[in-house]
Design a protein around this motif. Structure first.
Motif, PDB file in Angstrom:
ATOM      1  N   PHE A   1      -4.935   2.099  10.370  1.00 13.02           N
ATOM      2  CA  PHE A   1      -6.188   1.368  10.516  1.00 13.02           C
ATOM      3  C   PHE A   1      -6.340   0.362   9.384  1.00 13.02           C
ATOM      4  N   THR A   2      -6.990  -0.779   9.677  1.00 13.62           N
ATOM      5  CA  THR A   2      -7.360  -1.718   8.632  1.00 13.62           C
ATOM      6  C   THR A   2      -8.583  -1.171   7.901  1.00 13.62           C
TER       7      THR A   2
ATOM      8  N   LYS B   1      -1.470  -5.083   9.686  1.00 15.68           N
ATOM      9  CA  LYS B   1      -2.575  -4.447   8.980  1.00 15.68           C
ATOM     10  C   LYS B   1      -3.014  -5.287   7.789  1.00 15.68           C
ATOM     11  N   GLU B   2      -2.028  -5.705   6.968  1.00 17.95           N
ATOM     12  CA  GLU B   2      -2.368  -6.492   5.779  1.00 17.95           C
ATOM     13  C   GLU B   2      -2.936  -7.850   6.162  1.00 17.95           C
ATOM     14  N   LYS B   3      -2.368  -8.449   7.211  1.00 20.05           N
ATOM     15  CA  LYS B   3      -2.870  -9.754   7.664  1.00 20.05           C
ATOM     16  C   LYS B   3      -4.316  -9.643   8.111  1.00 20.05           C
ATOM     17  N   PHE B   4      -4.614  -8.584   8.861  1.00 16.12           N
ATOM     18  CA  PHE B   4      -5.991  -8.385   9.317  1.00 16.12           C
ATOM     19  C   PHE B   4      -6.916  -8.161   8.134  1.00 16.12           C
ATOM     20  N   ASN B   5      -6.471  -7.342   7.160  1.00 14.14           N
ATOM     21  CA  ASN B   5      -7.309  -7.054   5.997  1.00 14.14           C
ATOM     22  C   ASN B   5      -7.645  -8.330   5.233  1.00 14.14           C
ATOM     23  N   LYS B   6      -6.634  -9.184   5.073  1.00 14.19           N
ATOM     24  CA  LYS B   6      -6.840 -10.438   4.351  1.00 14.19           C
ATOM     25  C   LYS B   6      -7.856 -11.309   5.106  1.00 14.19           C
TER      26      LYS B   6
END
Lengths: 238, 251
Positions: free
Chosen positions: B106-107, B222-227
């Motif tokens: 999950f993000t 996941k990291e792209k979404f978080n950013k």
């Protein structure tokens, strides 16, 4: 992706509870369906349109619309009306089990009526004439000759209908019933192992189907004993 | 039946406006939502998915400069569908739970939920003890799980495929009381015309319920979404979307 079949063992008792619900649904609707289907089939055969009209419309509607739609109409549709909710029918109609039984019974009776009709009409004309020559009344003819004969003819197609009903009963899970499919989906909601649990559920359906097929084969053998074993004689050369 | 449904729904792929930046087709991010959870995700009159989740999805795609597709999928087929690569992310108001974390990543949260009971006005309940009552919830949700954990064997639990069916059976009187997420039900009470007959019972709980975006385990999405999430929080896009649906912050 790796499969983890330990969940099947862990949840097997719950799958069996669901199986029992499926069996109850199918048995009850098949028996009730057959009882409803017989008069419909007999009326449908009539050459008088006043008698065959309503059965024709009934069969046309229930064979021509999806079972899922029929279930939703009975379960969610009927309950929209205040009049239904206050009627004497509500104690029955509020129960998802009875809604499923009503929808399944009506649906399977439409198919079964057509199977019965086909079987009765498949009896050779000569046998009907023989009955008339002996002087049987119409009721006697049906009771003594036509219906018992039709029963033998109907068996393979009717066994088929029961298996179709068994599989269609999975739709009961859409109205909160925990039948085999409903139970499987509820288990999956927790374990996220759809492949393992659905495989197990599919296996159970298969076992029930095999049982139905076996029982029908035995009854067929018994009922159609007079036909004898089929043998093809190859004429000798010369 | 579920697998068939899954195949069917993914065949009905709903495309919508594409961000101005063009990228390779291989970079298409397929985002799945449910489409039956107003106002977070629902299907509008023209058959397109709309709602808070969908708006957030498009906003994130714009920040990520990705080519996105939003598809709809029945609720209980979302995680199975993600795992078999029918789509790449789930933005469908999904709570981050331990069970789900074993299946997917999950993000960070993009809003916070909470559960609350709903019942007809004028009926009183002891919410600690609902013995013999018929309680409804949507299958495979936090609410359903809470009911299974706390009321199994004591109350008559009924699980539905969609939240709409839960409401239908509450109105028909088959259900005594319903447990669902507070925010969509808040919207239902306000917009469905049933607000005069039904009301929340008790306080909301499980407020620690965080809603995130699900992606496959180990996926760098996941990291792209978080950013992208951080970016829309900072530039006010998130707050604009929030205000469109709720007069208070749901983060």
């Amino acid at each position: 992706m790796e499969l983890d079949f330990s969940v099947v063992i862990e949840y097997f008792p719950r799958l069996l509870t669901g199986t029992w619900m499926t069996i109850k649904l199918v048995l009850l609707s098949i028996v009730l369906g057959a009882l409803v289907a017989l008069p419909i089939a007999l009326a449908r055969i009539s050459k008088n349109w006043l008698i065959s009209g309503v059965p024709f419309a009934f069969i046309f509607f229930f064979r021509g619309t999806p079972l899922l739609v029929q279930i939703f109409l009975v379960y969610y549709g009927a309950s929209q009306f205040e009049a239904v909710r206050e009627s004497f029918m509500w104690p029955i109609l509020r129960e998802p089990f009875w809604c499923a039984i009503i929808a399944f019974t009506l649906n399977t009776s439409a198919y079964t009526a057509e199977i019965f009709r086909g079987a009765i009409q498949a009896i050779p004309e000569g046998e009907v004439e023989a009955c008339k020559v002996i002087g049987m009344t119409k009721a006697q003819m049906y009771r003594r000759i036509l219906l018992p004969r039709a029963f033998g003819i109907v068996l393979p197609a009717y066994g088929n209908e029961i298996i179709l009903m068994l599989k269609a009963s999975a739709l009961a899970s859409t109205i909160t019933l925990l039948d085999l499919t409903g139970m499987a989906r509820t288990i999956i909601a927790r374990t996220y192992t759809p492949i393992e649990i659905f495989l197990a559920a599919g296996g159970i359906y298969l076992v029930i189907s095999i049982l139905v097929i076996y029982i029908f084969r035995q009854v067929e053998k018994r009922q159609n004993r007079y036909l004898g074993t089929l043998s093809i004689k190859v004429p000798d050369k010369g | 039946m579920n697998m068939k449904k899954l195949a069917l729904t993914s065949a009905v792929v709903l495309t919508a406006a594409v961000s101005s930046v063009s990228v390779n087709a291989a970079d298409t991010v397929r985002i799945a939502t449910e489409g039956a959870w107003a106002p977070f995700n629902y299907i509008d009159d023209s058959g397109k998915p709309q709602g808070f989740d969908v708006d957030i999805a498009w906003a994130l795609c714009e920040k990520m400069e990705a080519d996105c597709k939003v598809v709809t999928q029945d609720w209980d087929g979302l995680i199975p569908g993600l795992k078999v690569r029918k789509f790449d992310a789930i933005i469908a108001s999904m709570s981050i739970t331990e069970e789900r974390l074993r299946q997917v990543d999950f993000t960070n949260k993009y809003y916070s939920g909470g559960l609350r009971f709903l019942a007809p006005k004028g009926k009183e309940f002891n919410l600690e003890e609902l013995d013999g009552k018929v309680i409804g919830a949507q299958r495979a949700t936090l609410a359903a799980q809470y009911l299974e954990d706390n009321f199994m064997g004591k109350s008559d639990l009924k699980f539905y495929d969609t939240q709409d069916s839960v409401y239908l059976d509450l109105i028909s009187g088959r259900l005594d009381i319903v447990l669902s997420d507070e925010l969509p039900t808040y919207d239902w009470l306000k917009t469905s015309g049933n607000g005069d007959k039904f009301e929340f019972k008790g306080k909301s709980f499980k407020k620690e319920d965080e809603i995130g975006i699900a992606v496959r385990k180990g996926d760098d999405l996941k990291e792209k979404f978080n950013k992208a999430l951080d970016e829309i929080m900072e530039d006010g896009t998130y707050q604009k979307i929030n205000a469109k649906y709720f007069p208070f912050s749901i983060y």
